[in-house]
Write a protein that holds these residues in place. Structure first.
Motif, mmCIF file in Angstrom:
data_model
loop_
_atom_site.group_PDB
_atom_site.id
_atom_site.type_symbol
_atom_site.label_atom_id
_atom_site.label_comp_id
_atom_site.label_asym_id
_atom_site.label_seq_id
_atom_site.Cartn_x
_atom_site.Cartn_y
_atom_site.Cartn_z
ATOM 1 N N ARG A 568 5.217 7.417 -8.161
ATOM 2 C CA ARG A 568 4.408 8.426 -9.774
ATOM 3 C C ARG A 568 3.514 9.278 -8.778
ATOM 4 O O ARG A 568 2.573 9.605 -8.501
ATOM 5 C CB ARG A 568 3.891 7.010 -9.794
ATOM 6 C CG ARG A 568 4.673 5.661 -9.954
ATOM 7 C CD ARG A 568 3.870 4.425 -10.432
ATOM 8 N NE ARG A 568 3.796 4.965 -11.991
ATOM 9 C CZ ARG A 568 4.359 4.268 -13.147
ATOM 10 N NH1 ARG A 568 5.697 3.545 -12.612
ATOM 11 N NH2 ARG A 568 3.855 3.932 -14.057
ATOM 12 N N ASP A 627 6.700 17.098 -17.244
ATOM 13 C CA ASP A 627 7.238 15.882 -17.061
ATOM 14 C C ASP A 627 6.798 15.437 -15.502
ATOM 15 O O ASP A 627 6.845 14.367 -15.479
ATOM 16 C CB ASP A 627 9.130 16.093 -16.094
ATOM 17 C CG ASP A 627 9.909 16.742 -16.929
ATOM 18 O OD1 ASP A 627 10.482 16.271 -18.523
ATOM 19 O OD2 ASP A 627 10.608 17.250 -16.588
ATOM 20 N N ALA A 630 1.499 13.129 -16.416
ATOM 21 C CA ALA A 630 0.702 11.876 -17.027
ATOM 22 C C ALA A 630 -0.731 11.350 -17.663
ATOM 23 O O ALA A 630 -1.231 11.431 -18.172
ATOM 24 C CB ALA A 630 0.626 10.618 -15.736
ATOM 25 N N LYS A 636 2.872 8.319 -13.892
ATOM 26 C CA LYS A 636 4.749 8.175 -14.745
ATOM 27 C C LYS A 636 5.349 8.742 -13.360
ATOM 28 O O LYS A 636 5.335 9.128 -12.208
ATOM 29 C CB LYS A 636 4.711 10.110 -15.452
ATOM 30 C CG LYS A 636 5.450 10.395 -15.910
ATOM 31 C CD LYS A 636 5.389 11.395 -16.674
ATOM 32 C CE LYS A 636 6.669 11.467 -17.717
ATOM 33 N NZ LYS A 636 6.868 13.070 -18.520
ATOM 34 N N GLN A 637 6.021 8.139 -13.378
ATOM 35 C CA GLN A 637 7.514 7.253 -12.914
ATOM 36 C C GLN A 637 8.468 8.390 -12.556
ATOM 37 O O GLN A 637 8.696 8.812 -14.007
ATOM 38 C CB GLN A 637 8.575 5.758 -12.574
ATOM 39 C CG GLN A 637 9.094 5.629 -11.606
ATOM 40 C CD GLN A 637 8.322 5.238 -10.011
ATOM 41 O OE1 GLN A 637 7.413 4.684 -10.589
ATOM 42 N NE2 GLN A 637 8.179 5.423 -9.476
ATOM 43 N N ARG A 676 13.783 12.229 -14.078
ATOM 44 C CA ARG A 676 13.301 11.416 -13.267
ATOM 45 C C ARG A 676 14.287 10.640 -12.578
ATOM 46 O O ARG A 676 15.740 10.394 -13.182
ATOM 47 C CB ARG A 676 12.087 9.985 -14.358
ATOM 48 C CG ARG A 676 12.455 8.774 -13.454
ATOM 49 C CD ARG A 676 11.889 7.954 -14.000
ATOM 50 N NE ARG A 676 11.526 6.460 -13.396
ATOM 51 C CZ ARG A 676 11.256 5.477 -14.489
ATOM 52 N NH1 ARG A 676 10.470 5.408 -15.727
ATOM 53 N NH2 ARG A 676 11.745 4.792 -13.954
#
Length: 742
Positions: A568, A627, A630, A636-637, A676
């Motif tokens: 993350r 991307d 967060a 954010k994964q 992701r």
């Protein structure tokens, strides 16, 4: 139980069977209706809930008039609980205390003496310490109770009677507002200015089909007891009043106070409705401590009876409007009041009403009260005229009346037969005092008879004419407006109607003063920021058992990206880091990084950047800067798997090395760019996993640092060049034993 079948079972017919779902449904529906009708929603006619109505009526029964003496709140609470409201004394006292709070009620209905709470959110003193009586507004609400103005019903045990609704000489629902949560529905009505509400009522009397827009022009918006500035546009307010639902923005009122030599401070003099001042100041202090509003230096509470919150800007160059606009966004200096005019129509039917419907319900109630009071007065006049006519007959035949009273055994029946008097008239004559047998009294009786006759004719004419009734109601409303309107103390509008301005253009990051810092992260996860760009190899103090892990140069305007072993990414504003004088603070207090997940990397976020992320298993991909940012503490994964490294993408090739010391070089173009996922295989391993990876330019070869400090260079990497996911070849001679490119 007897075994004889002829003896009836005493327990028979005392049990019943029904499905559980129906039994629960019926009982819950009963509870819901009780909550809606008898607890949470106000009556549209008097704007009161049952507990408030019972409090006011019990205080009236105790003769606690506005000009009389105060009584202990414990006595009032006890009477309400014992006679009318069989619920907890704490709930009754809290409800009564709110009726006495000038910061909660626009027109308080209880005059409190003692500590009834304050705008800071402190609770009232115990009921044994405080005293109370009715206000003039509460007295106006109950005007006409003894004149059959409203229906009465038995109290909870049938020993007394209580009013179903109060006569309500002024529109209390809109003037004082109401809020409550029932089952499946809620209400939230803001307070309004009485002068404006009565003006709207008078207009509705003249024009029953008045347009909603016209009424909104008379009532431009709520009028909160704590003032403030309503910054909603006219169309939104009009739509809220037209539908009965809406959201209104309310801001604190502030002013810029010059201190000389270009310095200034901001003084907040009014805060939004139902905002606790103490919690507001705590929030502002928290914003200063966390540096979320870096242009705010200090906050002080200098309030006495009036609100005075002082805000000090960081520098004289700070724009006051910009500072306040930022505070409006992140604190309760601006709130949204959710308007929901859900009320009980005729005390029975819950309905979300428009402004016009609420005013109409009040006016229809006033008309019913007027008719009932007029009929009650007519009955009183008729009874009095009957007695007066008997008196006048007695005066005309005074000698004969005296003779009958002196000598007859049954004077009552003789007088009824001889003078054609009713039983009521004879009783009045027999109960007459001797001093009333004067000539002057006869003249007074004739005058009173004439006046009552004229009053009866006027009332009868009014009851026969709708226009006359509405004229009388309008006259009563004007009298109420004279008592509590603009000319009365506290009757002027307190909440200003303003304009919002555009908060969307305010850049919170632009407020941060750009300064160089050196970020230090220890092995145990303690982070700090030292002013200026310090040497990265400088010796620093750490806690016992701790040591340096990572040091980097950054600026206070940077967003730092923390990459954890759980795959993350976490965003950490550089300006919120603790100073470098101490040992810092644990990083895990700032982000929700699990204790079992180590920090892999820490770097400043850059627009357009590209980063390689890889797992220990040897899978990875390229992710864009957009991307990995967060928005929350939870992060954010990005990489699914046990994360190993994160590298900024540069050059044209990627070199990887496994735990088996085999090295592989392949073009970066063979790596996908994803937002992701798990990624693709970087290098194939028979045993172990990935040790390290680095981005290089193939033409420049590979450089690494030996343990002695010398730099080795391998210019030709053709021996290790291959396809992605290949096994690779043994690393060149002299490659570090820890399998790291350093």
């Amino acid at each position: 139980m007897s075994d004889d079948p002829n003896i009836p079972d005493p327990n028979a017919d005392q049990t019943s069977s029904e499905p559980l779902s129906r039994a629960i449904g019926e009982r819950y529906l009963t509870y819901a209706l009780s909550t809606i009708m008898h607890r949470a929603l106000p009556d549209a006619r008097d704007g009161l809930k049952p507990v408030h109505r019972r409090i006011l009526y019990a205080m009236r029964e105790l003769r606690l008039s506005p000009t009389g003496a105060f009584r202990k709140s414990a006595k009032i609470t006890g009477d309400v609980m014992g006679n009318y409201h069989p619920h907890g004394d704490a709930a009754i006292y809290d409800a009564m205390a709110r009726l006495a709070q000038p910061f909660a009620m626009r027109y308080p209905l209880v005059d409190g003496q003692g500590n009834f709470g304050n705008i800071d959110g402190d609770n009232p003193a115990a009921s044994r310490y405080t005293e109370a009586r009715l206000t003039a507004a509460a007295e106006a609400l109950m005007e006409g109770l003894t004149e059959n103005a409203v229906d009465f019903r038995p109290n909870y045990d049938g020993t007394l009677e209580e009013p179903v609704v109060l006569p309500a000489a002024f529109p209390n629902l809109l003037c004082n507002g109401a809020s409550g949560i029932a089952v499946g529905m809620a209400t939230n009505i803001p307070p309004h200015n009485l002068h404006e509400v009565i003006d709207a009522c008078l207009h509705l009397i003249k024009a029953p089909d008045a347009r909603d827009d016209t009424l909104v022009s008379i009532i431009p918006g709520p009028d909160f007891p704590t003032g403030g500035v309503l910054v909603e546009d006219r169309e939104t307010i009009a739509e809220a009043y037209r539908t009965g639902r809406g959201s209104l923005r309310l801001r604190a009122k502030w002013e810029r106070e010059d201190l000389g030599r270009g310095n200034y401070q901001i003084v907040v003099t009014e805060i939004p409705y139902q905002v606790q001042k103490s919690k507001l100041i705590e929030r502002l202090a928290e914003l200063i401590q966390t540096k979320k509003i870096p242009i705010l230096a200090d906050v002080r509470d200098e309030s006495t009876e009036d609100v005075r919150i002082v805000l000090e800007p960081r520098a004289r160059t700070v724009d006051a409007d910009q500072l306040m606009a930022a505070l409006f966004r992140v604190s309760d200096l601006e709130i949204r009041f959710g308007l929901n005019m859900n009320v009980l129509i005729d005390g029975r039917v819950p309905k979300v009403c428009s402004l016009k419907e609420v005013l109409r319900a009040f006016l229809d109630h006033r008309r019913e009260v007027l008719v009932r009071r007029s009929n009650h007065r007519l009955d009183k006049i008729a009874a009095r005229l009957e007695v007066l006519e008997g008196y006048m007959i007695a005066f005309l035949n005074l000698d004969r009346v005296i003779e009958i009273i002196r000598y007859e055994d049954d004077p009552k029946s003789v007088m009824m037969a001889e003078f054609k008097l009713s039983e009521v008239q004879v009783e009045a004559i027999l109960n007459m005092r001797l001093r009333a047998l004067r000539k002057l009294e006869e003249m007074e009786l004739r005058t009173e008879h004439e006046n009552l006759t004229r009053e009866r004719e006027a009332l009868a004419a009014m009851l026969a004419d709708d226009g006359a009734q509405w004229s009388r109601i309008a006259e009563e409303l004007r009298e109420t407006r004279g008592k509590f309107g603009k000319s009365a103390p506290g009757g002027l509008r307190r909440t200003e109607i303003g304009e919002a301005g555009d908060l969307a253009e305010i850049d919170m990051d632009a407020m941060i003063e750009r300064e160089p810092i050196t970020v230090i992260l220890s092995q145990m996860g303690w982070i700090r920021a030292m002013k200026g760009h310090q040497p990265l190899d400088a010796e620093l103090k750490f806690k016992d058992g701790d040591g340096p892990f990572l040091a980097m140069h950054a600026e206070t305007t940077d967003k730092l990206m923390v990459f954890g072993a759980n795959g993350r990414f976490y965003t950490l504003p550089a300006n919120t880091l603790p100073g470098g004088r101490g040992m810092g603070e644990p990083l895990r207090l700032m982000i929700d990084l699990p204790n079992d997940a180590a920090v892999i990397d820490l770097f400043p976020w850059r627009e357009g950047g590209r980063y390689l992320v890889a797992s220990r298993a040897g899978d990875g991909f390229i992710v864009g800067a957009g991307d990995i940012q967060a928005q929350t503490r939870a992060g954010k994964q990005v990489l699914n798997g046990d994360a190993l490294l994160c590298r900024a993408v540069s050059g044209d090739h990627l070199v990887t090395v496994g735990e088996n010391r085999k090295m592989l070089v392949f073009p970066l173009t063979e790596l996908p760019e994803m937002g992701r996922g798990k990624g693709v295989r970087l290098q194939k391993f028979k045993d172990g996993g990935l040790s390290d990876a680095a981005c290089i330019t193939l033409a420049e070869g590979l450089r690494w640092q030996e343990s002695g400090g010398r730099t080795r260079h391998e210019p030709d990497l053709s021996a290790w060049l291959g396809k992605r996911a290949g096994a690779g070849y043994m690393a060149p001679r002299g490659f570090p034993r820890d399998n790291r490119f350093n």
